[in-house]
Design a protein around this motif. Structure first.
Motif, PDB file in Angstrom:
ATOM      1  N   LYS A 113     -32.990  81.642 -32.338  1.00 53.23           N
ATOM      2  CA  LYS A 113     -33.056  80.713 -31.410  1.00 53.23           C
ATOM      3  C   LYS A 113     -34.475  80.486 -30.735  1.00 53.23           C
ATOM      4  O   LYS A 113     -34.841  79.713 -30.136  1.00 53.23           O
TER       5      LYS A 113
ATOM      6  N   SER B 171     -25.673  79.902 -26.977  1.00 55.82           N
ATOM      7  CA  SER B 171     -25.349  78.406 -27.459  1.00 55.82           C
ATOM      8  C   SER B 171     -26.338  78.552 -28.900  1.00 55.82           C
ATOM      9  O   SER B 171     -27.381  78.892 -28.891  1.00 55.82           O
TER      10      SER B 171
ATOM     11  N   ASN C 114     -28.435  76.652 -30.391  1.00 54.74           N
ATOM     12  CA  ASN C 114     -29.535  75.624 -30.366  1.00 54.74           C
ATOM     13  C   ASN C 114     -30.982  76.508 -30.108  1.00 54.74           C
ATOM     14  O   ASN C 114     -30.968  77.395 -29.567  1.00 54.74           O
TER      15      ASN C 114
ATOM     16  N   SER D 106     -27.186  72.041 -25.865  1.00 51.63           N
ATOM     17  CA  SER D 106     -26.345  72.879 -26.642  1.00 51.63           C
ATOM     18  C   SER D 106     -25.658  71.923 -27.445  1.00 51.63           C
ATOM     19  O   SER D 106     -25.433  70.770 -27.501  1.00 51.63           O
TER      20      SER D 106
HETATM   21 MG    MG Z   1     -27.939  78.172 -24.101  1.00 49.35          MG
END
Ligand code: MG
Ligand code: TXA
Length: 316
Positions: free
Chosen positions: A48, A135, A137, A143
């Motif tokens: 991420k 999340s 992303n 998200s």
């Molecule tokens: Mg998030």
């Protein structure tokens, strides 16, 4: 590219060997790894590009399991879990040592959530460890609410996306903690504050302390598309830009523009929440240079939608 499928056994095997799997929840897709395995948790932060000061939410299959990972669960936290789990509510609880420091960014509390999605519930039940899942992303971006959203941004970095269709709620979980008896809301989300207050009475709010964020979801600029987003009265904003340059994100009204998304023609906040992040993503991919958006009615789920819109507009 990641493989996309509905194979819970495959997801289980990958997670057991320390790999990451994107999982569906009722709020948004999560990027999941074994919460008790420091290697797996490290790869979540890497995939991420997330700073390690931003703690992860740990997902469990039931309230019973929480006792393995947390101590001193306040009575009101118990009541909320009984009332709303599985569901879009994360509760900050005092962690036991089995939860690695990395998961909580060294904080004494860990965010725990029991998600409400048939595939992920089944997956969690078959695992003998909980799943850390932010999340799915890149840090700071909008998200994902479909498997394709995950594929677009993280497909190169993970082996498998568990396909649970489009997320039903579309905004992240509400986060509540208990620094005192009353309870404090740290993030507005899929569970309406009124519902929470019906169960535990009046709560406090600590939503935006950008100088010292307890939750980077509280940072002023977060959940943001790549393009500059202006928030206000769309008619007034339109007067300031060349029509060819703008994409519109409206609540109900049709502006008859080429690049526009209407969150809900009939004014449903539930539908608006469902469409919010995918509309922002689509506008980000269209040949416009700015996004003009308006707030929705500030009630119920509308509060969480407006929170995300304000952060999407936050100066970067
Ligand atoms: Mg998030
Ligand atoms: O709906 C959701 O909550 C989704 C799905 C996948 O469950 N997850 C999610 O995770 O939104 P993430 O990492 O994108 O956002 C979690 C937020 C972050 O802003 C983080 O800082 C905050 O929760 N958080 C996690 N643990 C915390 C803690 N111990 N104290 C304060 N904030 C915490």
């Amino acid at each position: 590219m990641a493989e996309v499928g509905k194979d819970i056994n495959k997801a289980k095997h990958l997670l057991e060997r320390g790999d990451l799997v994107a999982i569906p929840t009722e709020t948004v897709y999560g990027l999941a790894g074994n919460a008790l395995d420091i290697q797996a948790v490290t790869s979540i932060f890497k995939a991420k590009d997330r700073p390690e000061f931003d703690p992860l939410i740990v997902h469990v299959s039931s309230l019973e399991k929480v006792k393995r990972y947390c101590v001193g669960i306040p009575p009101k936290a118990n009541e909320l879990a009984e009332a709303f789990w599985p569901g879009p509510l994360t509760i900050l609880l005092e962690r036991k040592d089995v939860i690695p420091d990395l998961v909580t960014a060294g904080l004494p509390t860990v965010g725990i959530r029991c998600p409400n999605h048939p595939l992920t519930s089944q997956l969690l039940k078959t695992l003998d460890f909980p799943l850390a899942a932010p999340s799915a992303n890149p840090f700071g971006y909008v998200s994902p609410t479909t498997p394709q959203h995950v594929q677009d941004q993280l497909g190169e970095k993970i082996p498998y996306i568990l396909d649970g269709g489009r997320c039903e709620i579309g905004v992240e979980s509400t986060i509540v903690g208990f620094p005192d008896d009353a309870g404090t809301i740290y993030r507005l989300g899929g569970l309406d504050i009124e519902e929470i207050e019906k169960v535990i009475g009046k709560v406090n709010f600590q939503l935006n302390i950008s100088s010292n964020p307890r939750a980077p979801g509280q940072l002023q600029s977060h959940y943001a598309p790549g393009k500059k987003l202006y928030l206000g009265n769309i008619d007034e904003l339109l007067a300031k830009f060349r029509k060819e340059d703008v994409g519109i994100l409206s609540f109900q009204k049709d502006f008859h523009m080429k690049h526009q998304y209407i969150l809900s023609r009939n004014g449903s906040l539930e539908e608006a929440a469902q469409h919010l992040f995918s509309s922002l993503r689509m506008l980000d991919n269209e040949p416009v240079s700015v996004i003009l958006a308006e707030l929705v009615p500030d009630v119920g789920l509308g509060k969480a939608i407006n929170d995300r819109l304000r952060r999407a507009a936050g100066a970067r």
